[in-house]
Design a protein around this motif. Sequence first.
Motif, PDB file in Angstrom:
ATOM      1  N   GLN A   1      -7.428  -3.723   2.077  1.00 14.87           N
ATOM      2  CA  GLN A   1      -7.210  -4.523   0.685  1.00 14.87           C
ATOM      3  C   GLN A   1      -6.955  -3.614  -0.299  1.00 14.87           C
ATOM      4  O   GLN A   1      -6.844  -4.233  -1.669  1.00 14.87           O
ATOM      5  CB  GLN A   1      -8.639  -5.205   0.460  1.00 14.87           C
ATOM      6  CG  GLN A   1      -9.070  -6.223   1.663  1.00 14.87           C
ATOM      7  CD  GLN A   1      -8.069  -7.393   1.433  1.00 14.87           C
ATOM      8  OE1 GLN A   1      -7.656  -7.780   0.630  1.00 14.87           O
ATOM      9  NE2 GLN A   1      -7.741  -7.733   2.842  1.00 14.87           N
ATOM     10  N   VAL A   2      -6.990  -2.199  -0.525  1.00 17.15           N
ATOM     11  CA  VAL A   2      -7.217  -1.421  -1.437  1.00 17.15           C
ATOM     12  C   VAL A   2      -6.441   0.001  -1.066  1.00 17.15           C
ATOM     13  O   VAL A   2      -6.511   0.262   0.156  1.00 17.15           O
ATOM     14  CB  VAL A   2      -8.654  -1.153  -2.226  1.00 17.15           C
ATOM     15  CG1 VAL A   2      -9.232  -2.134  -2.589  1.00 17.15           C
ATOM     16  CG2 VAL A   2      -9.532  -0.249  -1.248  1.00 17.15           C
TER      17      VAL A   2
ATOM     18  N   LYS B   1      -7.113   3.718  -2.355  1.00 16.73           N
ATOM     19  CA  LYS B   1      -8.356   4.186  -3.197  1.00 16.73           C
ATOM     20  C   LYS B   1      -7.946   5.697  -3.389  1.00 16.73           C
ATOM     21  O   LYS B   1      -7.624   6.501  -2.716  1.00 16.73           O
ATOM     22  CB  LYS B   1      -9.487   4.340  -2.320  1.00 16.73           C
ATOM     23  CG  LYS B   1     -10.766   4.834  -2.824  1.00 16.73           C
ATOM     24  CD  LYS B   1     -11.759   5.042  -2.095  1.00 16.73           C
ATOM     25  CE  LYS B   1     -12.631   3.731  -2.057  1.00 16.73           C
ATOM     26  NZ  LYS B   1     -13.257   3.126  -3.207  1.00 16.73           N
TER      27      LYS B   1
ATOM     28  N   ARG C   1       0.910  -1.223   0.063  1.00 16.91           N
ATOM     29  CA  ARG C   1       0.196   0.038  -0.108  1.00 16.91           C
ATOM     30  C   ARG C   1       0.725   1.332   0.013  1.00 16.91           C
ATOM     31  O   ARG C   1       0.625   2.359  -0.811  1.00 16.91           O
ATOM     32  CB  ARG C   1      -0.965  -0.039   1.300  1.00 16.91           C
ATOM     33  CG  ARG C   1      -1.889  -1.214   1.112  1.00 16.91           C
ATOM     34  CD  ARG C   1      -2.615  -1.298   2.542  1.00 16.91           C
ATOM     35  NE  ARG C   1      -2.075  -1.512   3.397  1.00 16.91           N
ATOM     36  CZ  ARG C   1      -2.206  -1.334   4.813  1.00 16.91           C
ATOM     37  NH1 ARG C   1      -3.364  -0.971   4.995  1.00 16.91           N
ATOM     38  NH2 ARG C   1      -1.264  -1.544   5.723  1.00 16.91           N
TER      39      ARG C   1
ATOM     40  N   GLU D   1      -1.777  -4.993  -8.552  1.00 17.80           N
ATOM     41  CA  GLU D   1      -2.445  -4.562  -9.741  1.00 17.80           C
ATOM     42  C   GLU D   1      -1.688  -3.361 -10.127  1.00 17.80           C
ATOM     43  O   GLU D   1      -0.987  -2.509  -9.436  1.00 17.80           O
ATOM     44  CB  GLU D   1      -3.652  -4.004  -9.366  1.00 17.80           C
ATOM     45  CG  GLU D   1      -4.955  -4.995  -9.193  1.00 17.80           C
ATOM     46  CD  GLU D   1      -6.237  -4.326  -8.960  1.00 17.80           C
ATOM     47  OE1 GLU D   1      -7.114  -5.245  -9.187  1.00 17.80           O
ATOM     48  OE2 GLU D   1      -6.285  -3.201  -8.451  1.00 17.80           O
TER      49      GLU D   1
ATOM     50  N   SER E   1      -5.778   4.638   2.001  1.00 18.86           N
ATOM     51  CA  SER E   1      -5.196   3.386   2.170  1.00 18.86           C
ATOM     52  C   SER E   1      -6.226   2.450   3.116  1.00 18.86           C
ATOM     53  O   SER E   1      -6.426   3.163   4.219  1.00 18.86           O
ATOM     54  CB  SER E   1      -3.954   3.431   2.667  1.00 18.86           C
ATOM     55  OG  SER E   1      -3.845   3.927   3.988  1.00 18.86           O
TER      56      SER E   1
ATOM     57  N   ASP F   1      -9.843   2.119  -7.253  1.00 13.83           N
ATOM     58  CA  ASP F   1      -9.221   1.185  -5.985  1.00 13.83           C
ATOM     59  C   ASP F   1      -8.234   0.407  -6.927  1.00 13.83           C
ATOM     60  O   ASP F   1      -8.176  -0.270  -7.869  1.00 13.83           O
ATOM     61  CB  ASP F   1     -10.402   0.212  -5.814  1.00 13.83           C
ATOM     62  CG  ASP F   1     -11.402   0.990  -4.850  1.00 13.83           C
ATOM     63  OD1 ASP F   1     -11.337   2.059  -4.485  1.00 13.83           O
ATOM     64  OD2 ASP F   1     -12.457   0.315  -4.523  1.00 13.83           O
ATOM     65  N   LEU F   2      -6.783   0.346  -6.269  1.00 14.12           N
ATOM     66  CA  LEU F   2      -5.799  -0.573  -6.718  1.00 14.12           C
ATOM     67  C   LEU F   2      -5.541  -1.598  -5.605  1.00 14.12           C
ATOM     68  O   LEU F   2      -5.657  -1.184  -4.346  1.00 14.12           O
ATOM     69  CB  LEU F   2      -4.711   0.156  -7.113  1.00 14.12           C
ATOM     70  CG  LEU F   2      -4.780   1.423  -8.157  1.00 14.12           C
ATOM     71  CD1 LEU F   2      -3.357   2.086  -7.914  1.00 14.12           C
ATOM     72  CD2 LEU F   2      -4.731   0.521  -9.440  1.00 14.12           C
ATOM     73  N   ARG F   3      -5.641  -2.773  -5.916  1.00 15.35           N
ATOM     74  CA  ARG F   3      -5.535  -4.017  -5.075  1.00 15.35           C
ATOM     75  C   ARG F   3      -3.988  -4.317  -5.072  1.00 15.35           C
ATOM     76  O   ARG F   3      -3.041  -4.069  -6.122  1.00 15.35           O
ATOM     77  CB  ARG F   3      -6.173  -5.017  -5.369  1.00 15.35           C
ATOM     78  CG  ARG F   3      -7.811  -4.746  -4.877  1.00 15.35           C
ATOM     79  CD  ARG F   3      -9.044  -5.772  -5.439  1.00 15.35           C
ATOM     80  NE  ARG F   3     -10.322  -5.307  -4.889  1.00 15.35           N
ATOM     81  CZ  ARG F   3     -10.887  -4.121  -5.293  1.00 15.35           C
ATOM     82  NH1 ARG F   3     -10.371  -3.365  -6.208  1.00 15.35           N
ATOM     83  NH2 ARG F   3     -12.063  -4.067  -4.819  1.00 15.35           N
TER      84      ARG F   3
ATOM     85  N   SER G   1     -14.472   2.443  -8.956  1.00 16.09           N
ATOM     86  CA  SER G   1     -15.177   2.602  -7.795  1.00 16.09           C
ATOM     87  C   SER G   1     -16.082   3.762  -7.531  1.00 16.09           C
ATOM     88  O   SER G   1     -15.537   4.671  -8.387  1.00 16.09           O
ATOM     89  CB  SER G   1     -14.160   2.289  -6.699  1.00 16.09           C
ATOM     90  OG  SER G   1     -14.930   2.397  -5.461  1.00 16.09           O
TER      91      SER G   1
END
Length: 139
Positions: free
Chosen positions: A72-73, A75, A28, A109, A69, A104-106, A93
Amino acid sequence: MLYMKGSDTVESASVFIDEKIKELGDWRGKTLAHVRKLIHDADPDIVEEWKWMGTPVWSHDGIVCTGESYKQVVKFTFARGASIEDPKKLFNSSLEGNVRRAIDLREGEKINEAAFRQLIRAAVAANSAARAQRAARKK
Protein backbone atom coordinates in the motif's frame (compact mmCIF):
# COMPACT_ATOMS: atom_id res chain seq x y z
CA MET A 1 24.58 -10.95 -0.17
CA LEU A 2 26.78 -8.33 1.45
CA TYR A 3 27.87 -5.29 -0.50
CA MET A 4 30.93 -3.36 0.50
CA LYS A 5 31.86 0.12 -0.59
CA GLY A 6 33.92 0.44 -3.74
CA SER A 7 33.23 1.24 -7.37
CA ASP A 8 31.94 -2.27 -8.19
CA THR A 9 29.61 -2.22 -5.23
CA VAL A 10 28.13 1.19 -5.93
CA GLU A 11 27.44 0.20 -9.53
CA SER A 12 25.95 -3.10 -8.35
CA ALA A 13 23.69 -1.35 -5.85
CA SER A 14 22.43 1.03 -8.55
CA VAL A 15 21.75 -1.92 -10.85
CA PHE A 16 19.84 -3.70 -8.07
CA ILE A 17 17.77 -0.57 -7.46
CA ASP A 18 17.06 -0.31 -11.20
CA GLU A 19 15.93 -3.95 -11.17
CA LYS A 20 13.76 -3.37 -8.09
CA ILE A 21 12.00 -0.48 -9.85
CA LYS A 22 11.36 -2.63 -12.94
CA GLU A 23 10.27 -5.61 -10.81
CA LEU A 24 7.66 -3.51 -9.00
CA GLY A 25 6.32 -2.45 -12.40
CA ASP A 26 3.45 -0.35 -11.03
CA TRP A 27 2.92 2.94 -9.22
CA ARG A 28 5.38 1.82 -6.53
CA GLY A 29 8.20 1.49 -9.06
CA LYS A 30 7.37 4.87 -10.57
CA THR A 31 7.28 6.44 -7.10
CA LEU A 32 10.61 4.89 -6.12
CA ALA A 33 12.20 6.04 -9.40
CA HIS A 34 10.83 9.58 -9.03
CA VAL A 35 11.97 10.01 -5.43
CA ARG A 36 15.35 8.45 -6.29
CA LYS A 37 15.82 11.22 -8.87
CA LEU A 38 14.89 13.86 -6.28
CA ILE A 39 17.48 12.39 -3.90
CA HIS A 40 20.21 12.62 -6.54
CA ASP A 41 19.08 16.14 -7.52
CA ALA A 42 19.38 17.23 -3.88
CA ASP A 43 22.81 15.65 -3.38
CA PRO A 44 24.80 14.62 -6.45
CA ASP A 45 27.41 13.00 -4.13
CA ILE A 46 24.92 10.59 -2.57
CA VAL A 47 25.92 6.91 -2.69
CA GLU A 48 23.44 4.16 -3.46
CA GLU A 49 23.67 0.97 -1.45
CA TRP A 50 21.68 -2.27 -1.31
CA LYS A 51 21.23 -3.61 2.23
CA TRP A 52 19.11 -5.83 4.42
CA MET A 53 18.06 -8.37 1.82
CA GLY A 54 16.90 -5.90 -0.78
CA THR A 55 16.44 -2.40 0.60
CA PRO A 56 17.65 0.58 -1.43
CA VAL A 57 19.73 2.88 0.77
CA TRP A 58 21.08 6.35 0.03
CA SER A 59 24.12 7.42 2.06
CA HIS A 60 26.38 10.42 2.52
CA ASP A 61 28.53 10.38 5.67
CA GLY A 62 26.12 7.70 6.91
CA ILE A 63 22.64 6.59 5.94
CA VAL A 64 20.44 9.43 4.71
CA CYS A 65 17.34 7.37 3.93
CA THR A 66 16.03 4.02 2.80
CA GLY A 67 13.33 3.27 0.24
CA GLU A 68 11.05 0.38 1.09
CA SER A 69 8.12 -0.78 -1.00
CA TYR A 70 5.04 -2.40 0.49
CA LYS A 71 1.66 -3.29 -0.97
CA GLN A 72 0.00 0.00 0.00
CA VAL A 73 2.93 2.43 0.44
CA VAL A 74 6.44 3.31 -0.60
CA LYS A 75 8.22 4.33 2.61
CA PHE A 76 11.26 6.60 2.78
CA THR A 77 12.81 6.31 6.23
CA PHE A 78 15.30 8.97 7.29
CA ALA A 79 17.93 7.61 9.68
CA ARG A 80 18.21 10.91 11.59
CA GLY A 81 14.75 12.21 10.76
CA ALA A 82 13.82 13.16 14.32
CA SER A 83 16.73 15.60 14.48
CA ILE A 84 16.13 17.47 11.23
CA GLU A 85 13.75 20.33 10.52
CA ASP A 86 10.59 19.43 8.60
CA PRO A 87 8.84 22.80 8.11
CA LYS A 88 6.51 21.45 5.39
CA LYS A 89 5.52 18.45 7.54
CA LEU A 90 6.48 15.78 4.99
CA PHE A 91 7.15 13.19 7.69
CA ASN A 92 3.92 11.25 8.19
CA SER A 93 5.12 7.94 9.63
CA SER A 94 7.33 6.68 12.49
CA LEU A 95 6.65 9.95 14.28
CA GLU A 96 6.87 8.47 17.78
CA GLY A 97 10.52 7.41 17.55
CA ASN A 98 13.47 9.28 18.98
CA VAL A 99 15.71 8.90 15.92
CA ARG A 100 13.98 7.98 12.65
CA ARG A 101 11.14 9.58 10.72
CA ALA A 102 9.50 8.37 7.52
CA ILE A 103 7.43 9.54 4.61
CA ASP A 104 4.79 7.09 3.40
CA LEU A 105 3.59 7.70 -0.15
CA ARG A 106 0.42 6.00 -1.33
CA GLU A 107 -0.77 5.48 -4.87
CA GLY A 108 -1.60 8.80 -6.52
CA GLU A 109 0.00 10.95 -3.82
CA LYS A 110 2.44 13.66 -4.83
CA ILE A 111 5.38 14.84 -2.79
CA ASN A 112 6.44 18.45 -2.31
CA GLU A 113 9.63 18.14 -4.35
CA ALA A 114 11.38 21.28 -3.10
CA ALA A 115 10.65 20.40 0.53
CA PHE A 116 11.83 16.81 -0.02
CA ARG A 117 15.13 17.95 -1.55
CA GLN A 118 15.58 20.24 1.46
CA LEU A 119 15.01 17.26 3.81
CA ILE A 120 17.70 15.31 1.94
CA ARG A 121 20.15 18.22 2.29
CA ALA A 122 19.30 18.57 6.00
CA ALA A 123 19.83 14.83 6.54
CA VAL A 124 23.23 15.00 4.82
CA ALA A 125 24.17 18.01 6.97
CA ALA A 126 23.12 16.12 10.14
CA ASN A 127 25.23 13.12 9.10
CA SER A 128 28.23 15.32 8.33
CA ALA A 129 27.91 17.14 11.67
CA ALA A 130 27.70 13.84 13.57
CA ARG A 131 30.74 12.53 11.71
CA ALA A 132 32.69 15.71 12.52
CA GLN A 133 31.74 15.36 16.23
CA ARG A 134 32.95 11.74 16.29
CA ALA A 135 36.21 12.76 14.64
CA ALA A 136 36.74 15.61 17.12
CA ARG A 137 36.20 13.25 20.08
CA LYS A 138 38.84 10.87 18.74
CA LYS A 139 41.51 13.59 18.73
